[in-house]
Write a protein that holds these residues in place. Structure first.
Motif, PDB file in Angstrom:
ATOM      1  N   HIS A   1      -3.080  -8.550 -13.027  1.00 54.59           N
ATOM      2  CA  HIS A   1      -4.188  -8.527 -12.062  1.00 54.59           C
ATOM      3  C   HIS A   1      -4.794  -9.925 -11.898  1.00 54.59           C
ATOM      4  N   THR A   2      -3.895 -10.907 -11.700  1.00 56.03           N
ATOM      5  CA  THR A   2      -4.343 -12.276 -11.477  1.00 56.03           C
ATOM      6  C   THR A   2      -5.126 -12.346 -10.178  1.00 56.03           C
ATOM      7  N   GLY A   3      -6.283 -12.992 -10.239  1.00 52.42           N
ATOM      8  CA  GLY A   3      -7.235 -12.929  -9.141  1.00 52.42           C
ATOM      9  C   GLY A   3      -6.709 -13.389  -7.806  1.00 52.42           C
ATOM     10  N   PHE A   4      -6.074 -14.576  -7.746  1.00 49.28           N
ATOM     11  CA  PHE A   4      -5.669 -15.125  -6.446  1.00 49.28           C
ATOM     12  C   PHE A   4      -4.628 -14.242  -5.762  1.00 49.28           C
ATOM     13  N   ALA A   5      -3.692 -13.674  -6.547  1.00 47.17           N
ATOM     14  CA  ALA A   5      -2.636 -12.843  -5.963  1.00 47.17           C
ATOM     15  C   ALA A   5      -3.202 -11.517  -5.466  1.00 47.17           C
ATOM     16  N   GLU A   6      -4.063 -10.906  -6.267  1.00 47.83           N
ATOM     17  CA  GLU A   6      -4.661  -9.617  -5.882  1.00 47.83           C
ATOM     18  C   GLU A   6      -5.546  -9.770  -4.653  1.00 47.83           C
ATOM     19  N   ARG A   7      -6.300 -10.850  -4.597  1.00 45.63           N
ATOM     20  CA  ARG A   7      -7.225 -11.037  -3.478  1.00 45.63           C
ATOM     21  C   ARG A   7      -6.484 -11.349  -2.173  1.00 45.63           C
ATOM     22  N   THR A   8      -5.413 -12.117  -2.273  1.00 50.30           N
ATOM     23  CA  THR A   8      -4.603 -12.372  -1.076  1.00 50.30           C
ATOM     24  C   THR A   8      -4.024 -11.072  -0.538  1.00 50.30           C
ATOM     25  N   LEU A   9      -3.496 -10.267  -1.438  1.00 49.25           N
ATOM     26  CA  LEU A   9      -2.899  -8.996  -1.044  1.00 49.25           C
ATOM     27  C   LEU A   9      -3.945  -8.071  -0.426  1.00 49.25           C
ATOM     28  N   ASP A  10      -5.143  -8.069  -0.982  1.00 51.44           N
ATOM     29  CA  ASP A  10      -6.219  -7.245  -0.428  1.00 51.44           C
ATOM     30  C   ASP A  10      -6.553  -7.679   0.987  1.00 51.44           C
ATOM     31  N   GLY A  11      -6.619  -8.993   1.214  1.00 48.87           N
ATOM     32  CA  GLY A  11      -6.895  -9.497   2.560  1.00 48.87           C
ATOM     33  C   GLY A  11      -5.790  -9.174   3.540  1.00 48.87           C
ATOM     34  N   LEU A  12      -4.554  -9.273   3.089  1.00 50.83           N
ATOM     35  CA  LEU A  12      -3.410  -8.928   3.938  1.00 50.83           C
ATOM     36  C   LEU A  12      -3.451  -7.458   4.341  1.00 50.83           C
ATOM     37  N   ARG A  13      -3.622  -6.599   3.362  1.00 53.78           N
ATOM     38  CA  ARG A  13      -3.561  -5.157   3.626  1.00 53.78           C
ATOM     39  C   ARG A  13      -4.719  -4.678   4.492  1.00 53.78           C
ATOM     40  N   SER A  14      -5.919  -5.104   4.157  1.00 53.39           N
ATOM     41  CA  SER A  14      -7.077  -4.602   4.903  1.00 53.39           C
ATOM     42  C   SER A  14      -7.053  -5.067   6.352  1.00 53.39           C
ATOM     43  N   HIS A  15      -6.674  -6.322   6.585  1.00 47.33           N
ATOM     44  CA  HIS A  15      -6.663  -6.819   7.965  1.00 47.33           C
ATOM     45  C   HIS A  15      -5.476  -6.260   8.732  1.00 47.33           C
ATOM     46  N   ALA A  16      -4.361  -6.021   8.049  1.00 47.83           N
ATOM     47  CA  ALA A  16      -3.214  -5.392   8.722  1.00 47.83           C
ATOM     48  C   ALA A  16      -3.590  -4.002   9.217  1.00 47.83           C
ATOM     49  N   ARG A  17      -4.332  -3.255   8.410  1.00 49.43           N
ATOM     50  CA  ARG A  17      -4.780  -1.921   8.849  1.00 49.43           C
ATOM     51  C   ARG A  17      -5.673  -2.027  10.074  1.00 49.43           C
ATOM     52  N   GLU A  18      -6.585  -2.991  10.072  1.00 46.50           N
ATOM     53  CA  GLU A  18      -7.496  -3.168  11.206  1.00 46.50           C
ATOM     54  C   GLU A  18      -6.729  -3.496  12.490  1.00 46.50           C
ATOM     55  N   LEU A  19      -5.644  -4.249  12.350  1.00 45.34           N
ATOM     56  CA  LEU A  19      -4.880  -4.694  13.517  1.00 45.34           C
ATOM     57  C   LEU A  19      -3.743  -3.750  13.882  1.00 45.34           C
TER      58      LEU A  19
END
Length: 337
Positions: free
Chosen positions: A192-210
């Protein structure tokens, strides 16, 4: 060796005045301070580190905890470390580099022994085991990275959540609807390394929005691992036309494999990378990318830490805004038959 007494004689002041200028324990007039500092420079005087530490109760050392793991891209970690070391020297501090995966034990060792005046921690996990110890000590510290709970901590990092969203936004604007994420090695996500988890969270959440379909696959990097990962991606999502890569070791193998399969970049497939600028510009296809600002992260971390050592700093989170540079690896999504 130049002595303190020789500095005092050269500056025309007492030895105690030179000592006060060095320690900062007493207020000295600007004119006198400047005269003493000029004598120190001209004579090349260097205070004895041990004696100075005893006199000031400071070691003038910052501990930098940077576990060097095989699943991490070491060059970018070392670029941050070099920036920290350079920044520390401008403020009169040296760096104690701790590279083993000691976790909480290393924090206890530094805080309990007086080895260093302060700490900078890298490779931060969302629920990092070192953080309770940092919160319980009076020793100043700064994280280069972002845990899940930042209360009582000072953190400096790229805004990786916004980075992920920016990559998805770029591909969506080009008409891509099926996007695959080539991520770090599986062990990075397991920790659960912070930078990798946070990037993935941003990718997934914005992909859902779009309304984009997003597929994430970790990859160990290297040609064989990338070949297996790419085969799996196209087997599961044959209509994939956009890739986001957050794994420097996978960049060149991915581009080579796409060429071998007859998939032109960017005519058939677009690739966006989260990586150092050098990796993006020296790839076989110049990559559209969000740069990891390693030097800026190191510099800002030192500034925050020195402010705390001087009694000026407070706990805060400094997130650097991501910037996407468009190059030759992204273009409009190909028309579907």
């Amino acid at each position: 060796m130049v002595t303190l007494a020789e500095v005092a004689q050269h500056a025309g002041v007492s030895a105690s005045t030179v000592s006060y200028v060095l320690s900062g324990k007493r207020s000295i007039s600007t004119t006198t301070r400047q005269r003493v500092e000029e004598s120190i420079r001209k004579l090349g005087y260097h205070p004895n580190a041990g004696a100075r530490a005893l006199a000031s109760s400071r070691s003038n050392i910052i501990a930098l905890m940077i576990p060097l793991r095989t699943d991490m891209y070491v060059p970018v970690m070392m670029e941050i470390a070099i920036a920290v070391a350079a920044g520390a020297r401008t403020h009169g501090y040296d760096i104690l580099l701790l590279t083993d995966e000691e976790g909480p034990h290393a924090v206890r060792r530094v805080t309990g022994s007086g080895l260093a005046d302060a700490m900078i921690l890298m490779d931060v996990e969302l629920d990092d085991e070192r953080l309770p110890l940092l919160r319980d000590t009076d020793q100043p510290s700064v994280l280069i990275g972002l845990p899940a709970d930042t209360k009582g901590l000072t953190c400096v990092d790229l805004d990786f959540r916004a980075t992920g969203a920016l990559c998805v936004e770029h591909l969506a604007q080009l008409g891509h609807r099926d996007v695959a994420v080539i991520g770090e090695a599986a062990a990075v996500y397991e920790r659960h390394t912070g930078f990798a988890e946070r990037t993935l969270d941003g990718l997934r959440s914005h992909a859902r929005e779009l309304g984009l379909r997003l597929l994430h696959r970790p990859c160990d990097g290297g040609y064989d691992a990338m070949a297996a990962t790419l085969a799996r991606v196209f087997d599961e999502r044959p209509d994939t036309t956009g890739f986001v890569v957050q794994n420097e070791s996978a960049v060149e193998p991915l581009l080579a494999l796409l060429r071998q399969q007859g998939r032109a970049v960017p005519e058939d497939v677009s690739v966006v990378a989260v990586c150092p600028e050098q990796v993006a510009t020296q790839a076989s296809v110049r990559l559209t990318s969000v740069a990891v600002p390693a030097q800026e992260m190191g510099r800002r971390a030192v500034e925050q830490l020195v402010a705390k050592l001087d009694g000026r700093g407070s706990d805060e989170v400094v997130l650097l805004a991501p910037e996407l540079t468009v190059r030759a690896s992204t273009g409009p999504a190909p028309a579907r038959p």
